[in-house]
Design a protein around this motif. Structure first.
Motif, PDB file in Angstrom:
ATOM      1  N   SER A 175       0.828  -1.206   0.000  1.00 47.22           N
ATOM      2  CA  SER A 175       0.000   0.000   0.000  1.00 47.22           C
ATOM      3  C   SER A 175       0.861   1.252   0.000  1.00 47.22           C
ATOM      4  CB  SER A 175      -0.933   0.000   1.210  1.00 47.22           C
ATOM      5  OG  SER A 175      -1.797  -1.123   1.194  1.00 47.22           O
ATOM      6  N   GLU A 212       2.352   1.727  -3.461  1.00 48.17           N
ATOM      7  CA  GLU A 212       1.351   2.255  -4.397  1.00 48.17           C
ATOM      8  C   GLU A 212       1.119   3.746  -4.172  1.00 48.17           C
ATOM      9  OE1 GLU A 212      -2.052  -0.167  -3.794  1.00 48.17           O
ATOM     10  OE2 GLU A 212      -1.284  -1.872  -4.964  1.00 48.17           O
ATOM     11  N   ILE A 213       1.042   4.130  -2.902  1.00 49.39           N
ATOM     12  CA  ILE A 213       0.848   5.547  -2.589  1.00 49.39           C
ATOM     13  C   ILE A 213       2.036   6.377  -3.077  1.00 49.39           C
ATOM     14  CG2 ILE A 213       0.682   7.202  -0.692  1.00 49.39           C
ATOM     15  CD1 ILE A 213      -0.918   5.080   0.842  1.00 49.39           C
ATOM     16  N   ASN A 214       3.263   5.855  -2.867  1.00 54.39           N
ATOM     17  CA  ASN A 214       4.470   6.565  -3.321  1.00 54.39           C
ATOM     18  C   ASN A 214       4.486   6.705  -4.839  1.00 54.39           C
ATOM     19  OD1 ASN A 214       5.462   6.957  -0.753  1.00 54.39           O
ATOM     20  ND2 ASN A 214       6.653   5.041  -0.752  1.00 54.39           N
ATOM     21  N   ASP A 215       4.035   5.649  -5.548  1.00 53.53           N
ATOM     22  CA  ASP A 215       3.973   5.718  -7.016  1.00 53.53           C
ATOM     23  C   ASP A 215       2.990   6.793  -7.470  1.00 53.53           C
ATOM     24  OD1 ASP A 215       5.838   3.721  -7.257  1.00 53.53           O
ATOM     25  OD2 ASP A 215       4.370   2.109  -7.543  1.00 53.53           O
ATOM     26  N   LYS A 216       1.826   6.826  -6.806  1.00 46.86           N
ATOM     27  CA  LYS A 216       0.837   7.841  -7.163  1.00 46.86           C
ATOM     28  C   LYS A 216       1.351   9.242  -6.891  1.00 46.86           C
ATOM     29  CE  LYS A 216      -3.233   4.882  -6.474  1.00 46.86           C
ATOM     30  NZ  LYS A 216      -4.461   4.676  -5.676  1.00 46.86           N
ATOM     31  N   ILE A 217       2.055   9.397  -5.774  1.00 49.02           N
ATOM     32  CA  ILE A 217       2.632  10.706  -5.449  1.00 49.02           C
ATOM     33  C   ILE A 217       3.657  11.111  -6.501  1.00 49.02           C
ATOM     34  CG2 ILE A 217       4.095  11.928  -3.797  1.00 49.02           C
ATOM     35  CD1 ILE A 217       2.738  10.310  -1.574  1.00 49.02           C
ATOM     36  N   GLN A 233       3.814  10.069  -9.694  1.00 48.11           N
ATOM     37  CA  GLN A 233       3.127  10.379 -10.945  1.00 48.11           C
ATOM     38  C   GLN A 233       2.476  11.752 -10.895  1.00 48.11           C
ATOM     39  OE1 GLN A 233       0.417   7.141 -11.597  1.00 48.11           O
ATOM     40  NE2 GLN A 233       2.031   5.616 -11.904  1.00 48.11           N
ATOM     41  N   GLU A 234       1.827  12.064  -9.788  1.00 50.09           N
ATOM     42  CA  GLU A 234       1.175  13.358  -9.658  1.00 50.09           C
ATOM     43  C   GLU A 234       2.198  14.489  -9.667  1.00 50.09           C
ATOM     44  OE1 GLU A 234      -1.847  16.012  -9.500  1.00 50.09           O
ATOM     45  OE2 GLU A 234      -1.952  13.836  -9.795  1.00 50.09           O
ATOM     46  N   ARG A 266       3.254  15.009 -13.233  1.00 47.58           N
ATOM     47  CA  ARG A 266       2.230  15.744 -13.987  1.00 47.58           C
ATOM     48  C   ARG A 266       2.246  17.228 -13.632  1.00 47.58           C
ATOM     49  NH1 ARG A 266      -1.012  10.935 -13.448  1.00 47.58           N
ATOM     50  NH2 ARG A 266      -1.857  11.697 -11.476  1.00 47.58           N
TER      51      ARG A 266
END
Length: 352
Positions: free
Chosen positions: A66, A69-74, A76-77, A80
């Motif tokens: 988890s 996954e959170i680190n990956d989303k951070i 990617q954001e 962007r």
């Protein structure tokens, strides 16, 4: 004397001692048996601990997954946001450049207007052809027609009938007689006449009208400005030209220099950047259907390809009648005229 009775207490005490010891032994046995009965089995305890440890390890792995996954989303954001910030910065820089170019053009136009107000209002008597009208409308400061070998390029594309896309589209269905009478085309012809009227007497001139095709106007490919009948023939041919088609500046230049390779000064009358020609970027072409329009960026790239193919060592002068929806035209023609020691003008609508 009577005999004394021996006491019997010793036996009784010994018996009690034996019974007490036996009872104690029995109690001790029960205690030991009960303790062993309730003592945990080391093997069961170990299995229980191992299960708890495995469960904890599974929970740890889930939590770590988890977190990843959170680190990956951070990440990617964040990427962007960086791209968006870079795009905003590029857009801001580009807008600043456009505003700077616009300010430069406005300053030049203001200076020209000031000079125009200060010049003499006397009508030039040595004109090659007669022009109607007097006063300042018959002159424009900063655009002097000069050179021994002169080329006049007149844009006759469909856009020379209107000032914006809707206006132009509305005039495409007109008859030829109505097209040649549109306000903007009449103005274009007057500008061409204005230049012809101010040709140096000792100059040679070639006049070409172009759109998707190009045509030399007049009786000869190269005419003498001194011969009044030759100038009148050019004006007459110009009067029969009907505006239509796209803008192919390349074919106009090729036709002009094919007619007279000695040209040293070119005067172009147009309203925007070309829409047709060789060197159009691949991204601007449509392989599915014939393209009916071309973006501003593609027109600018096509113009860059066009001027690189134009003959060198020539002074290129431009009179621009701005078309709405073509923002790069003023700065592009300004740069072309500047680097070739020519003149760029975008006159007021009431001129000439």
């Amino acid at each position: 004397m009577p005999k004394l009775r021996k006491p019997q207490d010793g036996f009784n005490l010994a018996f009690l001692d034996v019974m007490a010891c036996g009872l104690g032994a029995v109690i001790l046995i029960f205690i030991l048996v009960d303790f062993k009965a309730f003592s945990p089995d080391p093997t069961e305890e170990k299995n229980k601990l191992e299960q708890e440890l495995a469960a904890s390890e599974n929970e740890k792995q889930k939590l770590q997954k988890s977190i990843d996954e959170i680190n990956d989303k951070i990440a990617q954001e964040s990427a962007r946001q960086d791209e968006a910030e870079e795009a905003r910065a590029n857009s801001t820089d580009y807008q600043s450049k456009l505003l700077q170019d616009q300010a430069t053009l406005l300053a030049v136009l203001a200076d020209l207007e000031n000079q125009k107000a200060a010049i003499s209002k006397e009508v030039e008597k040595s004109a090659n052809i007669q022009m109607q009208g007097t006063g300042e409308q018959n002159y424009i400061t900063g655009m002097k027609i000069e050179g021994k070998q002169i080329g006049l390029l007149i844009d006759k594309s469909a856009s020379m009938m209107g000032d914006d896309l809707l206006d132009i589209l509305g005039k495409l269905a007109l008859s030829d007689g109505e097209k040649v009478s549109t306000r903007k085309w009449l103005r274009t012809k007057r500008i061409a006449q204005w230049m012809i009227a101010r040709l140096p007497k000792d100059s040679k001139v070639t006049v070409v009208a172009f759109s998707e095709t190009a045509k030399v106007l007049g009786n000869n490919t190269v005419s003498s400005a001194r011969v009044k009948s030759s100038m009148q023939a050019i004006v007459k041919d110009l009067g029969s030209v009907v505006p239509d088609g796209g803008t192919n500046l390349q074919i106009g230049l090729r036709t002009l220099f094919s007619a007279n390779p000695k040209i040293t000064d070119v005067y172009l009358v147009t309203d925007g950047l070309p829409t047709l020609g060789d060197g159009l970027p691949l991204k601007c072409k449509s392989f599915i259907s014939e393209q009916k329009s071309i973006s501003s960026d593609c027109r600018r790239e096509l113009f860059a390809a066009t001027i690189t193919k134009a003959p060198q060592g020539v002074h290129y002068n431009t009179i621009l009648l701005p078309l709405e929806g073509d923002p790069y035209a003023p700065s592009s023609y300004w740069d072309w005229s500047r680097i070739t020691s020519g003149t760029f003008l975008s006159p007021a609508k009431e001129w000439p």
